[in-house]
Design an enzyme around this catalytic site. Structure first.
Site, short mmCIF file in Angstrom:
data_model
loop_
_atom_site.label_atom_id
_atom_site.label_comp_id
_atom_site.label_asym_id
_atom_site.label_seq_id
_atom_site.Cartn_x
_atom_site.Cartn_y
_atom_site.Cartn_z
CD1 TRP A 63 -3.12 1.24 0.79
CD2 TRP A 63 -1.61 2.43 1.94
NE1 TRP A 63 -3.68 2.47 1.06
CE2 TRP A 63 -2.78 3.21 1.77
CE3 TRP A 63 -0.54 2.98 2.64
CZ2 TRP A 63 -2.88 4.52 2.27
CZ3 TRP A 63 -0.65 4.26 3.13
CH2 TRP A 63 -1.81 5.03 2.94
CG HIS A 64 3.27 2.36 3.30
ND1 HIS A 64 2.55 1.39 3.97
CD2 HIS A 64 3.26 3.46 4.09
CE1 HIS A 64 2.13 1.88 5.12
NE2 HIS A 64 2.54 3.14 5.23
#
Lengths: 469, 374
Positions: free
Chosen positions: A317-318
C-alpha cells in the site's frame, strides 16, 4: 496544493473559509465539495474525474446493496463490482508498472512500462470509499442517499491526499448535523498550527539533511545512524504534522476526525508501535483484511498466513516497489516474534531497553523504506543498514560527521522531545496550575504562523546559479 | 463583544483570521515586485491564463511561483528566517551559505566530474582550432570554501578536482598555481569574487609565468564604491555589512580602448566601451562595474604598449577584475567568456584577430564545476 504552502494558506483557505461561513447551513456541504474538487483539480487536473467516478460507482453500489439487502445475490455482486472497480483502478494507476517489471523479470520478457502518473491521494480515497461500501454491506452504516453529501465525505480536502483515512460512519452524522462554534474553530486553528509547525519547522528541516545525504562523500557509521534517525523523524513529523493539519482543518469546518498518531516513538514493542502509528491505516487493515481472514482465531499456520497477507499488503500500500513490501513483511516478522515470545520478554525488560529495541527496529525499517528515493537503490539500502552496525568498513565518525551533527543538533533535540508527550503533559500541568497559561494558545499560533511563513518565504529562493555572470 | 476578548478561543480565532485574511488581502493589493536584487533574478508575475495551461497544470505551477515570489514582506521574512535558523536553531548554513569570520561562504561540496571534464575539453577545442602556436596556460581560482572549510564545513575534493583538470587540459597547457597566494581576505565578504585591490600579486604571478611584465602597485590610484552588497548577501538573507569595491586606475587602464563584441542581425559587431562601466557602479550588482558584467567577447587595446603581444584570456566573472591588471603587459587583451559565446564561433567573427602570444584559461572551481561552457 499542499497545506504548508503560500497558495493554500493565504489564497485557498481564506476564500474557502469566508465562503463556507457566509452561506446558509444547507449550502455548506456544497461549498466544501466545490472547494475539495478544486483542491484536487489544482494538483491533478482531469484526474478529478477519476475520483468522482469512484465516488459515483461506490455511492451507486452502496445504494444497491442497501436496497436489495434481503436478496442473497445482488449485494454480493454489487460489492464484488465495487472491489473490482476500486482495486482495479488502484492497481492500474499505482501497480501496473510494478506488475509489468516483475513479469518481465520472471519470464524474461521486455514488455514496455506504461509509466502512468500516480494520482495523488488515490491510496487514501480508495481505501476510504471501500470502507464505506464494506460498512454498508455489513450493515454497520446506512447508505447515504444524497450523492453530493457522499461526494463531500469522500473528497473532503482536509483529509483527501494524506489521510487520516476517515470512515464514513465517523462523520455520517456530522455531514448533515455538524455544529460550529468559536471554541471548536479555535481548537482547529491551534491543532492546524501545531501540525504546520511540525511539518515546516522540523520535518522539512530534517528533510534537508536526508536529501543531501546521498551526495555526502565519505560517510561514517555515525552519519548512517544520523540519516536513519533524521529520516525516521522526518517521516513522523511530516505525516503526523499533516494529520494534525487535517484534523485541525476538519474541526474548523465542524468535523471530528479520529487521531492518526499517538507518540509512536514512545512504544515498547512493535505491536504497540503499530497501535500508535498511522492508526487509521492499521485499523483499516485490521477491520477489513485481518479480521475477515479470521484474525488470530485460527490455527497457527493460518494465523501466520493472515499476518503475512496483512503486512505484505500494508507494505505494498505504501509503494509499488519490493522495498516497501519488505518493509511491511519485516514488521510482520517482528509482530509474530512478539506474539510468540518476544513480547513477554519485552515486558520484563526496563522500559528504556524495550523502547530502544523499538527505535532500532523502526529506524532500520525506514532505511529500507527510503532506500530507493534517498540512497540510490535497494542494495545501497542494505549496505547502509550493514554500515549502521559496523559491517560496511566505514570509520565511526569524521569531521564531516561532526559538521552535520552540529548543524542539525537543535532540530534533532526538538524532534526527539516533540516525538514524546513531554511538551503536551508539561503544558497541561502548567495550565492546571496557572490558568493564565491558557493565553499561550493565541501566542503560539502567532509564533508558528510567523516562523512557518518566514520559512515558506524562502521556499522559492532560487538565485541565478553562479550569479549573473 | 468586550466579554469575548476575555475568551482565549475568541482571541485565537480573531488572530488567525487577521493573519490569514490580512496576508491574503495584502498579497492581492500590494504592488508586484519585478526584480529581486538580493537574488539577482526576475520575480514571477501572475501567470497567463489559457484553458490549455489550466488543464495541463502549468497555470497552477506558475501560480505557485507567483504566490511565493509575491508574498508580502518577503525580504524581511527571509531575513527573519535566516536569523531564526542561525541564532535559535543554531544551524550552520542557510540556503547553502555559512558565515564565518564575517565572511559569507557558499558550500561547494559536490564534485561534478563530468561537468568539469566537458568544460575543460572546451579549452582543448579552442586551442587545437585557433591557438596551436600560442603559449597555453591555465589557472584555477579556488572558491572561498577552499579557504574557510578547514575540513569542517562540507567541501568538494579539491585534489580530485585538480586531478580531473590536469588530466583533461590541453597537453601543452602549463598550470599557474595561485591557490597559495590567495587567502580569504582577498575576497569580498558578501560576494564570491576577489577584490581587485588584493589581486595585484596574483596578476604579477600570472604575468611573470607567461613571461610578461606588468605594472606594480605603485602605478595605481584607487576609486572607492561604497555599499556593495554581494551575491551572498542576498542568498544568506542576513544583515551583513556591505563591502567596498575599490577600482584601480592607472595610465594604462584609463587610456585603454575597449570594444564589446555582440551579435546583431548583420553578424558580430563591436561597440566601444570602458574598462569600468559607469552604469555598473549604480546597478543592482555593482561587480558589473568590471568590464560590464555578462559579456561574451571583449577586446581591449593598450596604446601604451607596443610589444606586439596579445593575450587571449578565457575566463569567468573573476577575469573581469584581473584583465585590466594584466593589460599593461600586452598590446592587446581579448577576453572571452564561453558561457556566453561558443568558442568555435570565434573563427567566424569578421574582424577579430585570432593571433595570440599567450592564451590563459582562468576559471574558478565554482564555474568549472557547475556551469556549462561551450
Amino acid at each position: 496544493m499542499v497545506f504548508s504552502s503560500i497558495p493554500f494558506l493565504y489564497y485557498f483557505l481564506p476564500i474557502v473559509l469566508i465562503t463556507y461561513f457566509a452561506v446558509p447551513r444547507k449550502a455548506k456541504n456544497y461549498v466544501l465539495l466545490c472547494a475539495s474538487l478544486f483542491f484536487y483539480f489544482y494538483g491533478e487536473q482531469l484526474l478529478v474525474l477519476l475520483m468522482l467516478s469512484s465516488a459515483l460507482v461506490d455511492y451507486s453500489m452502496a445504494r444497491i446493496i442497501e436496497k436489495f439487502r434481503d436478496n442473497k445475490v445482488i449485494p454480493k455482486i454489487a460489492l464484488a463490482f465495487t472491489l473490482l472497480f476500486d482495486l482495479g483502478v488502484l492497481c492500474y494507476f499505482k501497480y501496473v508498472d510494478f506488475f509489468i517489471s516483475n513479469f518481465n523479470a520472471v519470464f524474461g520478457m521486455e514488455i514496455p512500462l506504461l509509466k502512468i502518473a500516480l494520482p495523488i491521494g488515490i491510496s487514501f480515497y480508495t481505501f476510504q470509499t471501500l470502507s464505506y461500501v464494506l460498512d454498508v454491506y455489513r450493515g454497520d452504516v446506512e447508505a447515504q442517499k444524497n450523492f453530493f453529501t457522499y461526494a463531500t465525505y469522500l473528497t473532503l480536502f482536509p483529509q483527501l491526499v494524506a489521510g487520516p483515512i476517515v470512515r464514513y460512519k465517523t462523520v455520517a452524522h456530522e455531514l448533515l448535523y455538524r455544529e460550529h462554534s468559536v471554541s471548536k474553530f479555535s481548537q482547529g486553528v491551534f491543532r492546524f498550527s501545531i501540525g504546520m509547525g511540525k511539518k515546516i519547522m522540523i520535518a522539512n528541516m530534517l528533510g534537508e539533511f536526508v536529501n543531501a545525504f546521498s551526495s555526502i562523500q565519505n560517510p561514517t557509521v555515525l552519519l548512517c545512524w544520523l540519516f536513519a534517525a533524521a529520516y525516521s523523524l522526518q517521516i513522523y513529523f511530516d505525516f503526523s504534522g499533516y494529520s494534525d493539519m487535517a484534523i485541525g482543518l476538519g474541526k474548523m469546518f465542524g468535523f471530528e476526525f479520529n487521531e492518526n498518531f499517538d507518540h509512536p516513538y514512545t512504544s515498547k514493542s512493535i505491536s504497540e508501535f503499530w497501535r500508535r502509528w498511522h492508526m487509521s491505516l492499521g485499523s483499516w487493515f485490521r477491520d477489513y483484511i485481518y479480521i475477515p481472514l479470521g484474525g488470530n482465531r485460527v490455527k497457527f499456520p493460518r494465523w501466520l498466513l493472515n499476518v503475512f497477507i496483512v503486512w505484505f499488503a500494508t507494505g505494498l500500500w505504501h509503494g509499488a516497489s519490493w522495498n516497501f513490501v519488505l518493509w511491511g513483511v519485516y514488521f510482520g516478522v517482528f509482530l509474530v516474534l512478539e506474539k510468540l515470545f518476544l513480547g513477554n520478554l519485552l515486558k520484563k525488560l526496563p522500559g528504556f531497553v524495550s523502547n530502544a529495541y523499538v527505535i532500532i527496529v523502526v529506524f532500520v525499517s525506514f532505511v529500507m523504506f527510503g532506500c530507493m528515493d534517498y540512497l540510490g537503490g535497494f542494495n545501497q539500502g542494505l549496505q547502509h543498514i550493514a554500515s549502521m552496525f559496523g559491517f560496511g568498513g566505514l570509520p565511526f565518525a569524521s569531521t564531516n560527521t561532526l559538521y552535520y551533527l552540529r548543524d542539525y543538533a537543535v532540530v534533532l533535540v526538538l524532534a526527539i522531545i516533540g516525538s514524546t508527550p513531554f511538551v503536551k503533559n508539561l503544558a497541561n500541568k502548567f495550565t492546571e496550575k496557572y490558568p493564565i497559561a491558557k493565553w499561550a494558545q493565541p501566542v503560539i499560533v502567532i509564533l508558528i504562523f510567523l516562523l512557518c511563513t518566514a520559512e515558506l518565504s524562502d521556499a522559492s529562493f532560487n538565485p541565478f546559479l553562479y550569479f549573473n555572470f | 463583544m468586550l466579554k469575548n476578548f476575555k475568551n482565549k478561543d475568541f482571541i485565537t480565532t480573531v488572530i488567525f483570521c487577521l493573519i490569514v485574511f490580512g496576508i491574503f488581502i495584502a498579497c492581492i493589493l500590494s504592488p508586484k515586485e519585478e526584480i529581486s536584487l538580493s537574488e539577482r533574478r526576475e520575480m514571477a508575475q501572475f501567470p497567463e491564463f489559457t484553458w490549455e495551461r489550466l488543464l495541463s497544470g502549468k497555470f497552477f505551477e506558475d501560480f505557485e511561483d507567483f504566490a511565493s515570489d509575491q508574498l508580502v514582506l518577503r525580504e524581511p521574512l527571509r531575513t527573519f528566517k535566516a536569523g531564526i535558523r542561525y541564532n535559535v536553531l543554531q544551524r550552520l548554513e542557510n540556503n547553502g551559505i555559512y558565515v564565518k569570520d564575517d565572511s559569507a561562504v557558499k558550500i561547494e561540496d559536490k564534485l561534478n566530474q563530468s561537468m568539469v571534464e566537458s568544460n575543460v575539453k572546451v579549452w582543448q577545442n579552442a586551442v587545437s582550432k585557433y591557438f596551436a602556436d600560442a603559449n597555453i596556460y591555465y589557472s584555477i581560482i579556488p572558491d572561498k570554501n577552499y579557504y574557510m572549510s578547514n575540513g569542517f564545513y562540507p567541501h568538494m575534493d579539491y585534489n580530485a578536482f585538480n586531478g580531473i583538470v590536469s588530466a583533461t587540459k590541453p597537453q601543452n597547457a602549463v598550470n599557474i598555481d595561485i591557490s597559495s597566494i590567495l587567502g580569504i581576505e582577498d575576497f569580498y565578504s558578501t560576494d564570491l569574487h576577489w577584490k581587485q585591490e588584493s589581486i595585484i600579486d596574483i596578476a604579477e604571478k600570472l604575468a611573470s609565468s607567461m613571461g610578461a611584465t606588468i605594472d606594480g602597485l605603485d602605478k595605481y590610484t584607487t576609486e572607492e564604491l561604497n555599499n556593495f552588497y554581494g551575491a551572498y548577501y542576498g542568498q544568506s538573507a542576513l544583515p551583513l555589512k556591505p563591502d567596498v569595491i575599490t577600482l584601480l586606475h592607472s595610465d594604462v587602464i584609463d587610456s585603454a580602448k575597449v570594444y564589446y563584441w555582440g551579435a546583431t542581425q548583420k553578424g558580430f559587431e563591436r561597440v566601444e566601451g570602458q574598462i569600468y562601466d559607469e552604469q555598473g557602479k549604480t546597478s543592482g550588482d555593482m561587480y558589473n562595474v568590471f568590464l560590464s558584467g555578462m559579456e561574451g567577447l571583449i577586446e581591449i587595446e593598450n596604446p601604451k604598449c607596443q610589444n606586439g603581444k596579445t593575450l587571449y584570456l578565457f575566463r569567468d566573472s573573476f577575469g573581469s577584475s584581473i584583465a585590466p591588471l594584466l593589460l599593461s603587459g600586452y598590446e592587446r587583451v581579448v577576453v572571452v567568456d564561453t558561457r556566453y559565446v561558443m568558442s568555435n564561433v570565434l573563427g567566424m567573427i569578421e574582424g577579430l584577430d585570432l593571433t595570440a602570444t599567450d592564451v590563459l584559461f582562468l576559471y574558478s572551481t565554482t564555474t568549472l564545476n557547475n556551469v556549462v561552457m561551450r
